[in-house]
Design a protein around this motif. Structure first.
Motif, PDB file in Angstrom:
ATOM      1  N   PHE A  49      64.154  49.094  18.480  1.00  0.00           N
ATOM      2  CA  PHE A  49      65.082  50.148  18.880  1.00  0.00           C
ATOM      3  C   PHE A  49      66.527  49.667  18.843  1.00  0.00           C
TER       4      PHE A  49
ATOM      5  N   GLN B  82      70.309  49.333  18.207  1.00  0.00           N
ATOM      6  CA  GLN B  82      71.289  50.397  18.170  1.00  0.00           C
ATOM      7  C   GLN B  82      72.364  50.122  17.127  1.00  0.00           C
TER       8      GLN B  82
ATOM      9  N   LEU C 230      68.694  53.198  15.168  1.00  0.00           N
ATOM     10  CA  LEU C 230      69.147  54.296  16.011  1.00  0.00           C
ATOM     11  C   LEU C 230      70.569  54.057  16.472  1.00  0.00           C
TER      12      LEU C 230
ATOM     13  N   GLY D 121      70.878  58.530  19.577  1.00  0.00           N
ATOM     14  CA  GLY D 121      69.485  58.586  19.166  1.00  0.00           C
ATOM     15  C   GLY D 121      68.574  57.845  20.126  1.00  0.00           C
ATOM     16  N   LEU D 122      69.000  56.663  20.572  1.00  0.00           N
ATOM     17  CA  LEU D 122      68.203  55.896  21.515  1.00  0.00           C
ATOM     18  C   LEU D 122      68.023  56.659  22.818  1.00  0.00           C
TER      19      LEU D 122
ATOM     20  N   CYS E 263      65.495  59.370  22.412  1.00  0.00           N
ATOM     21  CA  CYS E 263      64.145  58.801  22.478  1.00  0.00           C
ATOM     22  C   CYS E 263      63.703  58.610  23.922  1.00  0.00           C
TER      23      CYS E 263
ATOM     24  N   MET F   9      57.412  56.616  22.720  1.00  0.00           N
ATOM     25  CA  MET F   9      58.659  56.002  22.264  1.00  0.00           C
ATOM     26  C   MET F   9      58.614  55.713  20.761  1.00  0.00           C
TER      27      MET F   9
ATOM     28  N   SER G 187      58.841  59.178  19.052  1.00  0.00           N
ATOM     29  CA  SER G 187      60.142  59.819  19.265  1.00  0.00           C
ATOM     30  C   SER G 187      61.218  59.120  18.446  1.00  0.00           C
ATOM     31  N   ARG G 188      61.109  57.809  18.252  1.00  0.00           N
ATOM     32  CA  ARG G 188      62.049  57.096  17.389  1.00  0.00           C
ATOM     33  C   ARG G 188      61.982  57.643  15.969  1.00  0.00           C
ATOM     34  N   GLU G 189      60.751  57.818  15.457  1.00  0.00           N
ATOM     35  CA  GLU G 189      60.592  58.364  14.116  1.00  0.00           C
ATOM     36  C   GLU G 189      61.124  59.793  14.051  1.00  0.00           C
TER      37      GLU G 189
ATOM     38  N   LEU H 173      64.945  59.702  13.868  1.00  0.00           N
ATOM     39  CA  LEU H 173      65.401  59.240  12.554  1.00  0.00           C
ATOM     40  C   LEU H 173      65.177  60.284  11.473  1.00  0.00           C
TER      41      LEU H 173
END
Length: 352
Positions: free
Chosen positions: A4, A6, A19, A23-24, A27, A277, A280-282, A285
């Motif tokens: 993750f 940044q 991210l 974005g982080l 997430c 997590m 949600s990251r994907e 992005l």
């Protein structure tokens, strides 16, 4: 800084696999909100746990901001759903043809709002929740009052959770609103009919056959329609399949890890949050929409919300949901392609 890591907000030169600060935090909001909804529903012993796990994902994931207008759309939809389902089930369930025509009119109205744009959240959330509510309410033995109360409670709780998440993890920089797409009247009509008719056919199929355990498949047939086009639905379906496959595999891995520890609820919470997590990251992005990340999140939410328990087999649930979803999406794409070609034959509904 790892998975993750940044990058500075607005740094266009940074790799897209990293991210930014906003974005982080999104997430953290999505994973935290969905986990909190899951925990509250399990601790309180509420039925229809899928509402409490998926609604926070939808509110925090599909819209990367929260304001009074969004809250009004979200809660307004929940209130209208109660009226719609009460009238449809209470007065029209014994008249399937009339009920289908009414559902078609409702879906056409909502997809028209989605095609025009400003009330997209209200309309999209309405299509999803109405499909789920009608799916549950159609089976004998279901307490309609309890079902609608759970929907209202989950909607209010999702808003409260979203407000808490935005307080704990606020954006560090203002977000730019997405550009407004200019559409011709013919394109709006094309998208309205394409979405409304396909969603209604999905409703008819799931009403006709005994598909009580196919909630993921029904949701998939609706979510791919958010692209409002055949090409968009194709791309969305592929991403949805990949996301669901990853979500099912992760759920199976979690089941193996929790096989002898199912009574340790805290461990289940931590594992669930970590899975959210990752997805949600994907999702962030991918820049929103119903893609791989959102597909994986909702798969985890449905499996944990409905199937997590010492006497329930998440292995069968995961395998059945994936196979039924693939079949449902293949049939949905065939319907969308046929409708798209028919609508393009008429000037009033032809895409420019």
């Amino acid at each position: 800084m790892g998975l993750f890591k940044q990058r500075r907000t607005g740094d266009a030169s940074a790799p897209k696999s990293l991210l930014d600060e906003n974005g982080l935090r999104q997430c953290l909001r999505v994973a935290g909100g969905a986990t909190l909804g899951f925990v509250i529903s399990k601790l309180m012993g509420w039925n229809y746990g899928v509402f409490f796990t998926v609604f926070p994902m939808f509110l925090l994931g599909m819209v990367p901001l929260l304001n009074a207008g969004i809250i009004r759309q979200f809660l307004g939809n929940a209130a209208f759903n109660v009226v719609e389902v009460s009238l449809i089930i209470g007065f029209l369930q014994h008249m399937p043809v009339v009920m289908t025509l009414v559902v078609l009119a409702i879906f056409l109205f909502r997809f028209n709002l989605m095609a025009k744009g400003p009330l997209f959240l209200y309309a999209a959330n309405g299509v999803v929740t109405l499909s789920i509510l009608l799916h549950f309410a159609s089976y004998p033995g279901v307490d309609l009052s309890e079902l609608l109360a759970a929907n209202l409670l989950a909607s209010v709780l999702a808003v409260l959770i979203a407000m808490l998440m935005y307080t704990l993890f606020p954006d560090v920089a203002p977000r730019q609103p997405p550009p407004r797409a200019e559409k011709s009247a013919a394109q709006v009509r094309h998208e309205t009919i394409l979405g409304g008719v396909t969603a209604t056919l999905s409703f008819v199929v799931f009403q006709t056959f005994d598909l009580r355990d196919s909630l993921s498949a029904q949701m998939a047939t609706v979510l791919v329609l958010f692209a409002l086009s055949y090409a968009g639905a194709q791309a969305s379906a592929v991403k949805r399949i990949v996301g669901t496959l990853l979500g099912c595999n992760l759920a199976l891995a979690m089941q193996l890890l929790l096989y002898t520890q199912s009574n340790h609820f805290l461990l289940a919470i931590v594992i669930y949050w970590l899975g959210l997590m990752l997805f949600s990251r994907e999702h962030v992005l991918e820049a929103g929409g119903s893609g791989v990340g959102f597909g994986g999140m909702t798969t985890l939410g449905i499996l944990f919300g409905q199937s997590l328990g010492p006497t329930q087999d998440i292995v069968y649930s995961a395998l059945y949901r994936f196979s039924s979803m693939v079949v449902a999406l293949a049939l949905t794409l065939m319907v969308i392609q046929c409708l798209h070609r028919v609508l393009d034959h008429f000037e009033a509904t032809r895409l420019s």
